[in-house]
Motif scaffolding. Structure first.
Motif, PDB file in Angstrom:
ATOM      1  N   VAL A 247      -0.239 -18.018   9.273  1.00  0.00           N
ATOM      2  CA  VAL A 247       0.936 -18.621   9.552  1.00  0.00           C
ATOM      3  C   VAL A 247       1.171 -18.971  11.065  1.00  0.00           C
ATOM      4  N   LEU A 248       1.096 -17.791  11.821  1.00  0.00           N
ATOM      5  CA  LEU A 248       1.432 -17.832  13.151  1.00  0.00           C
ATOM      6  C   LEU A 248       0.153 -18.097  13.938  1.00  0.00           C
ATOM      7  N   GLN A 249      -1.091 -17.709  13.499  1.00  0.00           N
ATOM      8  CA  GLN A 249      -2.401 -18.017  14.029  1.00  0.00           C
ATOM      9  C   GLN A 249      -2.135 -16.957  15.419  1.00  0.00           C
ATOM     10  N   GLU A 250      -1.814 -15.854  15.009  1.00  0.00           N
ATOM     11  CA  GLU A 250      -1.914 -14.857  16.106  1.00  0.00           C
ATOM     12  C   GLU A 250      -3.011 -14.024  15.889  1.00  0.00           C
ATOM     13  N   PHE A 251      -3.519 -13.223  16.800  1.00  0.00           N
ATOM     14  CA  PHE A 251      -4.608 -12.119  16.850  1.00  0.00           C
ATOM     15  C   PHE A 251      -4.023 -10.799  16.171  1.00  0.00           C
ATOM     16  N   VAL A 252      -4.792 -10.090  15.476  1.00  0.00           N
ATOM     17  CA  VAL A 252      -4.396  -8.883  14.791  1.00  0.00           C
ATOM     18  C   VAL A 252      -5.562  -7.941  14.890  1.00  0.00           C
ATOM     19  N   LEU A 253      -5.376  -6.753  15.128  1.00  0.00           N
ATOM     20  CA  LEU A 253      -6.204  -5.710  15.177  1.00  0.00           C
ATOM     21  C   LEU A 253      -7.087  -5.778  14.006  1.00  0.00           C
ATOM     22  N   GLU A 254      -8.495  -5.369  14.171  1.00  0.00           N
ATOM     23  CA  GLU A 254      -9.169  -5.301  13.031  1.00  0.00           C
ATOM     24  C   GLU A 254      -9.120  -4.304  12.261  1.00  0.00           C
ATOM     25  N   THR A 255      -8.563  -2.857  12.891  1.00  0.00           N
ATOM     26  CA  THR A 255      -8.395  -1.814  12.205  1.00  0.00           C
ATOM     27  C   THR A 255      -7.052  -1.266  12.825  1.00  0.00           C
ATOM     28  N   GLN A 256      -6.213  -1.127  11.616  1.00  0.00           N
ATOM     29  CA  GLN A 256      -4.761  -0.452  11.816  1.00  0.00           C
ATOM     30  C   GLN A 256      -4.708   0.810  11.153  1.00  0.00           C
ATOM     31  N   TYR A 257      -4.760   2.087  11.719  1.00  0.00           N
ATOM     32  CA  TYR A 257      -4.997   3.322  11.182  1.00  0.00           C
ATOM     33  C   TYR A 257      -3.542   4.038  10.751  1.00  0.00           C
ATOM     34  N   MET A 258      -3.355   4.110   9.676  1.00  0.00           N
ATOM     35  CA  MET A 258      -2.076   4.898   9.354  1.00  0.00           C
ATOM     36  C   MET A 258      -2.257   6.525   9.844  1.00  0.00           C
ATOM     37  N   PRO A 259      -1.043   6.991  10.254  1.00  0.00           N
ATOM     38  CA  PRO A 259      -1.344   8.603  10.746  1.00  0.00           C
ATOM     39  C   PRO A 259      -1.773   9.516   9.514  1.00  0.00           C
ATOM     40  N   LEU A 260      -2.195  10.655   9.861  1.00  0.00           N
ATOM     41  CA  LEU A 260      -2.579  11.492   9.209  1.00  0.00           C
ATOM     42  C   LEU A 260      -1.532  12.465   8.860  1.00  0.00           C
ATOM     43  N   GLU A 261      -0.518  12.002   8.008  1.00  0.00           N
ATOM     44  CA  GLU A 261       0.845  13.039   8.165  1.00  0.00           C
ATOM     45  C   GLU A 261       0.563  13.946   6.953  1.00  0.00           C
ATOM     46  N   ILE A 262       0.761  15.385   7.706  1.00  0.00           N
ATOM     47  CA  ILE A 262       0.882  16.620   6.832  1.00  0.00           C
ATOM     48  C   ILE A 262       2.215  16.665   6.075  1.00  0.00           C
ATOM     49  N   ILE A 263       2.245  17.004   5.047  1.00  0.00           N
ATOM     50  CA  ILE A 263       3.474  17.513   4.397  1.00  0.00           C
ATOM     51  C   ILE A 263       3.419  18.838   3.786  1.00  0.00           C
ATOM     52  N   VAL A 264       4.346  19.504   3.992  1.00  0.00           N
ATOM     53  CA  VAL A 264       4.618  20.909   3.459  1.00  0.00           C
ATOM     54  C   VAL A 264       5.939  20.896   2.793  1.00  0.00           C
ATOM     55  N   LYS A 265       6.364  21.934   2.042  1.00  0.00           N
ATOM     56  CA  LYS A 265       7.452  21.835   1.496  1.00  0.00           C
ATOM     57  C   LYS A 265       8.811  22.051   2.632  1.00  0.00           C
ATOM     58  N   GLU A 266       8.336  22.440   3.728  1.00  0.00           N
ATOM     59  CA  GLU A 266       9.440  22.799   4.646  1.00  0.00           C
ATOM     60  C   GLU A 266      10.003  21.377   5.186  1.00  0.00           C
ATOM     61  N   ASN A 267       8.956  20.347   5.309  1.00  0.00           N
ATOM     62  CA  ASN A 267       9.451  19.063   5.979  1.00  0.00           C
ATOM     63  C   ASN A 267       9.573  17.905   4.885  1.00  0.00           C
ATOM     64  N   LEU A 268       9.431  18.290   3.423  1.00  0.00           N
ATOM     65  CA  LEU A 268       9.543  17.381   2.539  1.00  0.00           C
ATOM     66  C   LEU A 268      10.891  16.722   2.513  1.00  0.00           C
ATOM     67  N   GLN A 269      11.152  15.603   2.403  1.00  0.00           N
ATOM     68  CA  GLN A 269      12.140  14.877   2.125  1.00  0.00           C
ATOM     69  C   GLN A 269      12.340  14.127   0.708  1.00  0.00           C
TER      70      GLN A 269
END
Length: 311
Positions: free
Chosen positions: A288-310
């Motif tokens: 639609v916008l004819q813009e450049f986008v990165l070929e690879t967009q990695y999600m972070p490797l997020e570590i969840i334990v019970k202490e930081n669980l929401q």
């Protein structure tokens, strides 16, 4: 228009760095952009339901700008995947969003898509291919490496690890292969960790009844390379088996419950809803916008334990 006037207009355009407003042009001509969404059925799989929720949010946001989605959802087996792939290939789309669930079949699908010359965005897992595409998701191999590192923490003596593979067609499933390869590579690349011993067991689909007490007789840690760690945790809880560390993926409701209870020690979160939204946004920007986008967009490797669980 005389050439002299054309030259004057071009000079003004160059001087003011004018760029055509693609967005306004699309609205003026009431242009539509139809994207294929080619994913597993999500009615009984919470992870994929979250992906589709993100996709639907993007659809709602971009609908007024000409974006239309058509869904091709398959049962979680290679036969259904191939049937839906044929549907997608027979139709005409401006862009395609899919996940390479089955490696061989996905390569074949991508090779055929190349002839259509349309943008392709993959989510959840990536595969090496000569076909140009955008990938949005975690680095599956590195997430397996991370799982290995988490299991190795504070372990100094001989340690038995059970890898529980739970799916219908494990050997064909791309993301499984990458995660398991990454997991093993962590120990292969760290010679001081030769006190870890490994076993594997394959459970077809959600067959918790195939788990046995004997499987866990000498086990200290369990690695589940997908979102079904809760099946192992539930089995251990029902059989009063304690002291086994479990590492798995994704913040499914049942996984979170067993994380709170301490039955699961670590979850690696992939943010599936954000993946789905970002995938449609990527196609929108490209087409639609004819813009450049990165070929690879990695999600972070997020570590969840019970202490930081929401919850």
């Amino acid at each position: 228009m005389a050439q002299e006037n054309i030259d004057k207009v071009n000079a003004i355009i160059k001087e003011h760095d004018y760029k055509r407003n693609v967005f306004a042009s699309n609205l003026a001509f009431n242009k539509r952009f139809v994207f294929a969404v080619f994913l597993p059925k999500y009615d009984t799989i919470e992870y994929w339901r979250a992906q589709v929720q993100g996709i639907e949010k993007a659809e709602e946001e971009y609908r007024n700008f000409g974006v239309i989605l058509e869904y091709h959802l398959y049962d979680f087996d290679s036969i259904s995947f191939k049937e839906k792939a044929k549907e997608v290939l027979k139709s005409t789309y401006d862009g395609i969003l899919f996940t390479p669930t089955f490696h061989k079949e996905s390569i074949d699908f991508l090779n055929k898509c190349e002839l259509k010359n349309v943008p392709i965005v993959m989510v959840d897992s990536n595969i090496e291919t000569k076909v140009q595409h955008t990938y949005i998701g975690q680095d599956a191999f590195k997430s397996g490496v991370l799982a290995g590192k988490l299991i190795s923490l504070v372990v100094k003596e001989e340690h038995q690890v059970l890898i529980v593979k739970i799916t219908r067609e494990i050997e064909a499933t791309s993301v499984y292969l990458q995660r398991i390869a990454g997991f093993y590579s962590f120990f292969e690349n760290n010679n001081n960790l030769n006190h870890f011993k490994f076993k594997e067991v394959t459970i077809k689909d959600s067959g918790e009844e195939l788990l046995t007490i004997d499987m866990f007789a000498t086990i200290q840690s369990v690695f589940v390379p997908n979102s079904r760690a809760y099946l192992v945790a539930n089995f251990l809880e029902k059989n009063n088996i304690i002291g086994i560390r479990i590492i798995g993926y994704d913040l499914l409701d049942l996984n979170k419950e067993y994380l709170k209870k301490g039955m699961i020690e670590f979850l690696i979160n992939q943010k599936p809803e954000i993946q789905g939204f970002t995938a449609i946004a990527s196609l929108y920007k490209q087409l639609v916008l004819q813009e450049f986008v990165l070929e690879t967009q990695y999600m972070p490797l997020e570590i969840i334990v019970k202490e930081n669980l929401q919850m």
